[in-house]
Design a protein around this motif. Structure first.
Motif, PDB file in Angstrom:
ATOM      1  N   ALA A 276       0.818  -1.214   0.000  1.00 39.69           N
ATOM      2  CA  ALA A 276       0.000   0.000   0.000  1.00 39.69           C
ATOM      3  C   ALA A 276       0.852   1.265   0.000  1.00 39.69           C
ATOM      4  O   ALA A 276       0.331   2.360  -0.160  1.00 39.69           O
ATOM      5  CB  ALA A 276      -0.926  -0.001   1.218  1.00 39.69           C
ATOM      6  N   LEU A 277       2.163   1.099   0.175  1.00 39.19           N
ATOM      7  CA  LEU A 277       3.065   2.253   0.154  1.00 39.19           C
ATOM      8  C   LEU A 277       3.479   2.550  -1.275  1.00 39.19           C
ATOM      9  O   LEU A 277       3.455   1.672  -2.132  1.00 39.19           O
ATOM     10  CB  LEU A 277       4.297   1.975   1.029  1.00 39.19           C
ATOM     11  N   PRO A 278       3.919   3.782  -1.542  1.00 40.19           N
ATOM     12  CA  PRO A 278       4.252   4.180  -2.918  1.00 40.19           C
ATOM     13  C   PRO A 278       5.337   3.337  -3.591  1.00 40.19           C
ATOM     14  O   PRO A 278       5.230   3.038  -4.762  1.00 40.19           O
ATOM     15  CB  PRO A 278       4.717   5.629  -2.768  1.00 40.19           C
ATOM     16  N   ALA A 279       6.377   2.946  -2.879  1.00 40.64           N
ATOM     17  CA  ALA A 279       7.463   2.171  -3.490  1.00 40.64           C
ATOM     18  C   ALA A 279       7.067   0.702  -3.587  1.00 40.64           C
ATOM     19  O   ALA A 279       6.132   0.252  -2.936  1.00 40.64           O
ATOM     20  CB  ALA A 279       8.732   2.321  -2.661  1.00 40.64           C
ATOM     21  N   ASP A 280       7.793  -0.038  -4.413  1.00 41.57           N
ATOM     22  CA  ASP A 280       7.526  -1.466  -4.552  1.00 41.57           C
ATOM     23  C   ASP A 280       7.785  -2.192  -3.235  1.00 41.57           C
ATOM     24  O   ASP A 280       8.587  -1.759  -2.418  1.00 41.57           O
ATOM     25  CB  ASP A 280       8.420  -2.080  -5.627  1.00 41.57           C
ATOM     26  N   SER A 281       7.116  -3.318  -3.044  1.00 42.91           N
ATOM     27  CA  SER A 281       7.346  -4.139  -1.874  1.00 42.91           C
ATOM     28  C   SER A 281       8.797  -4.613  -1.864  1.00 42.91           C
ATOM     29  O   SER A 281       9.387  -4.856  -2.900  1.00 42.91           O
ATOM     30  CB  SER A 281       6.390  -5.334  -1.886  1.00 42.91           C
ATOM     31  N   ASP A 282       9.357  -4.747  -0.684  1.00 44.41           N
ATOM     32  CA  ASP A 282      10.764  -5.051  -0.536  1.00 44.41           C
ATOM     33  C   ASP A 282      10.915  -6.302   0.322  1.00 44.41           C
ATOM     34  O   ASP A 282      10.641  -6.266   1.516  1.00 44.41           O
ATOM     35  CB  ASP A 282      11.439  -3.843   0.100  1.00 44.41           C
ATOM     36  N   ASP A 283      11.360  -7.408  -0.280  1.00 44.00           N
ATOM     37  CA  ASP A 283      11.505  -8.667   0.445  1.00 44.00           C
ATOM     38  C   ASP A 283      12.465  -8.542   1.618  1.00 44.00           C
ATOM     39  O   ASP A 283      12.242  -9.142   2.669  1.00 44.00           O
ATOM     40  CB  ASP A 283      11.970  -9.782  -0.489  1.00 44.00           C
ATOM     41  N   GLU A 284      13.542  -7.775   1.449  1.00 44.48           N
ATOM     42  CA  GLU A 284      14.495  -7.595   2.548  1.00 44.48           C
ATOM     43  C   GLU A 284      13.848  -6.844   3.704  1.00 44.48           C
ATOM     44  O   GLU A 284      14.095  -7.171   4.866  1.00 44.48           O
ATOM     45  CB  GLU A 284      15.740  -6.836   2.073  1.00 44.48           C
ATOM     46  N   LEU A 285      13.037  -5.850   3.399  1.00 45.08           N
ATOM     47  CA  LEU A 285      12.357  -5.105   4.454  1.00 45.08           C
ATOM     48  C   LEU A 285      11.366  -6.004   5.176  1.00 45.08           C
ATOM     49  O   LEU A 285      11.273  -5.977   6.403  1.00 45.08           O
ATOM     50  CB  LEU A 285      11.665  -3.869   3.884  1.00 45.08           C
ATOM     51  N   VAL A 286      10.631  -6.806   4.441  1.00 45.72           N
ATOM     52  CA  VAL A 286       9.692  -7.745   5.062  1.00 45.72           C
ATOM     53  C   VAL A 286      10.450  -8.679   5.999  1.00 45.72           C
ATOM     54  O   VAL A 286      10.052  -8.887   7.147  1.00 45.72           O
ATOM     55  CB  VAL A 286       8.904  -8.546   3.995  1.00 45.72           C
ATOM     56  N   ALA A 287      11.551  -9.244   5.534  1.00 44.62           N
ATOM     57  CA  ALA A 287      12.349 -10.152   6.363  1.00 44.62           C
ATOM     58  C   ALA A 287      12.862  -9.431   7.610  1.00 44.62           C
ATOM     59  O   ALA A 287      12.866 -10.002   8.713  1.00 44.62           O
ATOM     60  CB  ALA A 287      13.501 -10.721   5.552  1.00 44.62           C
ATOM     61  N   ALA A 288      13.281  -8.179   7.455  1.00 45.03           N
ATOM     62  CA  ALA A 288      13.776  -7.412   8.601  1.00 45.03           C
ATOM     63  C   ALA A 288      12.662  -7.151   9.611  1.00 45.03           C
ATOM     64  O   ALA A 288      12.871  -7.276  10.826  1.00 45.03           O
ATOM     65  CB  ALA A 288      14.389  -6.097   8.125  1.00 45.03           C
ATOM     66  N   LEU A 289      11.479  -6.794   9.130  1.00 46.34           N
ATOM     67  CA  LEU A 289      10.351  -6.557  10.036  1.00 46.34           C
ATOM     68  C   LEU A 289       9.970  -7.823  10.793  1.00 46.34           C
ATOM     69  O   LEU A 289       9.684  -7.777  11.998  1.00 46.34           O
ATOM     70  CB  LEU A 289       9.154  -6.011   9.259  1.00 46.34           C
ATOM     71  N   VAL A 290       9.992  -8.962  10.115  1.00 43.08           N
ATOM     72  CA  VAL A 290       9.696 -10.239  10.779  1.00 43.08           C
ATOM     73  C   VAL A 290      10.756 -10.523  11.840  1.00 43.08           C
ATOM     74  O   VAL A 290      10.435 -10.932  12.959  1.00 43.08           O
ATOM     75  CB  VAL A 290       9.601 -11.395   9.759  1.00 43.08           C
ATOM     76  N   GLN A 291      12.006 -10.281  11.502  1.00 44.59           N
ATOM     77  CA  GLN A 291      13.083 -10.544  12.458  1.00 44.59           C
ATOM     78  C   GLN A 291      12.975  -9.623  13.677  1.00 44.59           C
ATOM     79  O   GLN A 291      13.200 -10.056  14.810  1.00 44.59           O
ATOM     80  CB  GLN A 291      14.429 -10.379  11.770  1.00 44.59           C
ATOM     81  N   VAL A 292      12.606  -8.379  13.456  1.00 44.14           N
ATOM     82  CA  VAL A 292      12.412  -7.448  14.572  1.00 44.14           C
ATOM     83  C   VAL A 292      11.254  -7.923  15.451  1.00 44.14           C
ATOM     84  O   VAL A 292      11.343  -7.902  16.683  1.00 44.14           O
ATOM     85  CB  VAL A 292      12.174  -6.012  14.042  1.00 44.14           C
ATOM     86  N   TYR A 293      10.189  -8.368  14.826  1.00 45.34           N
ATOM     87  CA  TYR A 293       9.031  -8.903  15.560  1.00 45.34           C
ATOM     88  C   TYR A 293       9.437 -10.126  16.383  1.00 45.34           C
ATOM     89  O   TYR A 293       9.105 -10.223  17.568  1.00 45.34           O
ATOM     90  CB  TYR A 293       7.934  -9.244  14.555  1.00 45.34           C
ATOM     91  N   ASP A 294      10.177 -11.043  15.753  1.00 44.51           N
ATOM     92  CA  ASP A 294      10.640 -12.239  16.463  1.00 44.51           C
ATOM     93  C   ASP A 294      11.533 -11.859  17.640  1.00 44.51           C
ATOM     94  O   ASP A 294      11.440 -12.440  18.725  1.00 44.51           O
ATOM     95  CB  ASP A 294      11.407 -13.167  15.521  1.00 44.51           C
ATOM     96  N   GLY A 295      12.407 -10.882  17.427  1.00 49.12           N
ATOM     97  CA  GLY A 295      13.296 -10.432  18.493  1.00 49.12           C
ATOM     98  C   GLY A 295      12.546  -9.839  19.668  1.00 49.12           C
ATOM     99  O   GLY A 295      12.935 -10.017  20.820  1.00 49.12           O
ATOM    100  N   ALA A 296      11.475  -9.134  19.378  1.00 49.83           N
ATOM    101  CA  ALA A 296      10.660  -8.564  20.454  1.00 49.83           C
ATOM    102  C   ALA A 296      10.047  -9.672  21.308  1.00 49.83           C
ATOM    103  O   ALA A 296      10.016  -9.571  22.542  1.00 49.83           O
ATOM    104  CB  ALA A 296       9.564  -7.670  19.873  1.00 49.83           C
ATOM    105  N   HIS A 297       9.575 -10.724  20.651  1.00 49.57           N
ATOM    106  CA  HIS A 297       9.051 -11.880  21.396  1.00 49.57           C
ATOM    107  C   HIS A 297      10.125 -12.474  22.297  1.00 49.57           C
ATOM    108  O   HIS A 297       9.879 -12.750  23.474  1.00 49.57           O
ATOM    109  CB  HIS A 297       8.586 -12.979  20.425  1.00 49.57           C
ATOM    110  N   ALA A 298      11.299 -12.701  21.716  1.00 48.10           N
ATOM    111  CA  ALA A 298      12.390 -13.330  22.468  1.00 48.10           C
ATOM    112  C   ALA A 298      12.802 -12.466  23.657  1.00 48.10           C
ATOM    113  O   ALA A 298      12.962 -12.969  24.775  1.00 48.10           O
ATOM    114  CB  ALA A 298      13.573 -13.596  21.550  1.00 48.10           C
ATOM    115  N   ALA A 299      12.974 -11.159  23.439  1.00 48.38           N
ATOM    116  CA  ALA A 299      13.384 -10.271  24.528  1.00 48.38           C
ATOM    117  C   ALA A 299      12.318 -10.196  25.619  1.00 48.38           C
ATOM    118  O   ALA A 299      12.639 -10.141  26.810  1.00 48.38           O
ATOM    119  CB  ALA A 299      13.695  -8.878  23.989  1.00 48.38           C
ATOM    120  N   ALA A 300      11.065 -10.202  25.213  1.00 46.01           N
ATOM    121  CA  ALA A 300       9.986 -10.156  26.202  1.00 46.01           C
ATOM    122  C   ALA A 300      10.039 -11.381  27.110  1.00 46.01           C
ATOM    123  O   ALA A 300       9.864 -11.274  28.330  1.00 46.01           O
ATOM    124  CB  ALA A 300       8.631 -10.076  25.510  1.00 46.01           C
TER     125      ALA A 300
END
Length: 134
Positions: A72-96
């Motif tokens: 939904a954002l102006p630029a094309d979807s970015d697989d690396e960004l998606v992977a980074a967001l998932v990794q950040v989400y996973d890290g938040a779970h682990a740290a919690a």
């Protein structure tokens, strides 16, 4: 998670992406929170086909959600960004869970904001400097 993100359908795409971390922030303080249920199940039932199937679904669901929201954002979807967001989400779970951090989802949200800001085009139409190396 999907219901909460969809409830924000009128908000800008970046805010909807960041709302994933807001929802996680609401879940972490719940009594009995032990981190990511899929990570725990993967460790406890490495050979159980039904459990592995549920984990496989979860591991495709979250990237698909981020990818759809990024679309939904102006630029094309970015697989690396998606992977980074998932990794950040996973890290938040682990740290919690491991660190007993009640603020890990907030930290993850702030990190996701930085990742999204680096993706925004600059006034000359290029992506931010953090993304130019690709």
């Amino acid at each position: 998670m999907t219901r909460e993100v969809e409830a924000r359908a009128q908000e800008p795409a970046e805010e909807r992406i960041l709302s994933v971390f807001d929802v996680l922030h609401e879940v972490i303080p719940e009594p009995g929170f032990r981190g990511c249920a899929c990570a725990n199940a993967a460790a406890e039932y490495p050979h159980h086909a039904g459990v592995q199937e549920a984990i496989a679904y979860d591991r495709t669901w979250l990237p698909a959600l981020f990818s759809r929201l990024l679309g939904a954002l102006p630029a094309d979807s970015d697989d690396e960004l998606v992977a980074a967001l998932v990794q950040v989400y996973d890290g938040a779970h682990a740290a919690a869970h491991i660190d007993h951090s009640k603020t890990s989802a907030r930290t993850a949200r702030n990190t996701a904001e930085l990742l999204l800001a680096a993706r925004r085009p600059t006034p000359n139409g290029e992506r931010a400097a953090a993304d130019k190396s690709h």
